[in-house]
Design a protein around this motif. Structure first.
Motif, PDB file in Angstrom:
ATOM      1  N   THR A  41      -0.422   9.159  -7.193  1.00 16.73           N
ATOM      2  CA  THR A  41      -0.569  10.480  -6.557  1.00 16.73           C
ATOM      3  C   THR A  41      -1.931  11.085  -6.446  1.00 16.73           C
ATOM      4  OG1 THR A  41       0.371  11.835  -8.240  1.00 16.73           O
ATOM      5  CG2 THR A  41       1.963  11.017  -6.850  1.00 16.73           C
ATOM      6  N   ASP A  50       0.711   3.920  -2.701  1.00 18.59           N
ATOM      7  CA  ASP A  50       0.425   5.297  -2.760  1.00 18.59           C
ATOM      8  C   ASP A  50       1.663   6.192  -3.049  1.00 18.59           C
ATOM      9  OD1 ASP A  50      -2.004   4.961  -1.299  1.00 18.59           O
ATOM     10  OD2 ASP A  50      -1.223   4.979   0.543  1.00 18.59           O
ATOM     11  N   ARG A  51       2.891   5.590  -3.226  1.00 17.52           N
ATOM     12  CA  ARG A  51       4.203   6.347  -3.700  1.00 17.52           C
ATOM     13  C   ARG A  51       3.931   6.738  -5.232  1.00 17.52           C
ATOM     14  NH1 ARG A  51       6.987   2.992  -0.868  1.00 17.52           N
ATOM     15  NH2 ARG A  51       7.953   1.838  -2.547  1.00 17.52           N
ATOM     16  N   GLN A 103      -5.396   9.884  -5.712  1.00 18.15           N
ATOM     17  CA  GLN A 103      -6.089   8.873  -5.298  1.00 18.15           C
ATOM     18  C   GLN A 103      -7.706   8.496  -5.862  1.00 18.15           C
ATOM     19  OE1 GLN A 103      -5.133   6.518  -3.270  1.00 18.15           O
ATOM     20  NE2 GLN A 103      -3.159   7.570  -3.699  1.00 18.15           N
ATOM     21  N   LYS A 155      -8.998   0.356   3.871  1.00 16.59           N
ATOM     22  CA  LYS A 155      -7.992   1.336   3.113  1.00 16.59           C
ATOM     23  C   LYS A 155      -8.614   1.297   1.716  1.00 16.59           C
ATOM     24  CE  LYS A 155      -3.506   3.012   2.397  1.00 16.59           C
ATOM     25  NZ  LYS A 155      -3.841   4.344   2.191  1.00 16.59           N
ATOM     26  N   LEU A 204       0.727  -1.283  -0.090  1.00 14.29           N
ATOM     27  CA  LEU A 204       0.043  -0.029  -0.058  1.00 14.29           C
ATOM     28  C   LEU A 204       0.813   1.346  -0.262  1.00 14.29           C
ATOM     29  CD1 LEU A 204      -2.923  -1.129   2.336  1.00 14.29           C
ATOM     30  CD2 LEU A 204      -2.958  -0.764  -0.061  1.00 14.29           C
ATOM     31  N   ASP A 205       2.103   1.165   0.595  1.00 15.27           N
ATOM     32  CA  ASP A 205       2.993   2.319   0.586  1.00 15.27           C
ATOM     33  C   ASP A 205       3.463   2.511  -0.847  1.00 15.27           C
ATOM     34  OD1 ASP A 205       2.670   2.971   3.296  1.00 15.27           O
ATOM     35  OD2 ASP A 205       4.647   2.009   3.875  1.00 15.27           O
TER      36      ASP A 205
END
Length: 156
Positions: A113, A109-110, A115, A156, A105-106
Motif C-alpha cells: 500500500t 499494488d494490492r 509505494q 511502471k 502488478l495489480d
C-alpha cells in the motif's frame, strides 16, 4: 519454541510445520497442488513437462487472486509464480497472452500500500519477499520485447 501451524498429509506421510518452516510448508503445499493437477499427464520430454506445468499453473493463477491472504496465498509466492511464468514464456519465445504482468502488478499494488521502498522495512511483508518480486520484475523487464510488454509496463 516452535508453534505448530499446520500438518500437511502427502501420500500418507504427515509433515508437521512450525513457525520457522512456514515458507517451506507453503512451497510444499503449492507444489502438491501442482503435482495433483498433473497426475495422469503423460510427458516424454522436458519441453512437454514444462508445457504441462505452465498450463496447469495458468489454471491456478486466477489473475493473481489466488495469492490474496483471504485465499490462503502469500505475497512472495505471487512473485515466484510470476517469475516462473516469465521464465517459461521468454525461454519458449512466447508473448504474454495471459496478461500476467498486469495481474502481477495489480497483486503487488494490492499488497504493497505504500509505494515508497524506503518504508517497506516497516510493513508486515518480509524484506526478502520484495527480493522475489524484484527478480521477477527484472526478468520481465529484460524479456519485455519477447513477452510483448510495452514501454508503459517498463516504466511502471
Amino acid at each position: 519454541m516452535n508453534i505448530l501451524l499446520f500438518t500437511l498429509d502427502l501420500d500418507s506421510k504427515k509433515y508437521v510445520f512450525s513457525e520457522r518452516s512456514t515458507r517451506i510448508a507453503a512451497t510444499l503445499a503449492w507444489a502438491s497442488i501442482l503435482l495433483d493437477a498433473l497426475k495422469g499427464v503423460r510427458m516424454t520430454t522436458y519441453r512437454q513437462a514444462a508445457d504441462a506445468g505452465f498450463k496447469t499453473l495458468m489454471t491456478l493463477w486466477d489473475r493473481g487472486r489466488v495469492f490474496d491472504a483471504s485465499n490462503g496465498g502469500c505475497f512472495w509466492m505471487g512473485g515466484n509464480t510470476f517469475h516462473v511464468a516469465v521464465e517459461y514464456l521468454s525461454l519458449t519465445n512466447q508473448k504474454d497472452t495471459y496478461n500476467l504482468a498486469v495481474d502481477a502488478l495489480d497483486l503487488f499494488d494490492r499488497k504493497v500500500t505504500d509505494q515508497d521502498p524506503l518504508h517497506w522495512i516497516k510493513d508486515d511483508i518480509w524484506v526478502d519477499d520484495y527480493g522475489w518480486w524484484g527478480i521477477a520484475l527484472v526478468r520481465a523487464y529484460n524479456a519485455a520485447s519477447v513477452l510483448g510488454y510495452d514501454d508503459a509496463f517498463k516504466s511502471k
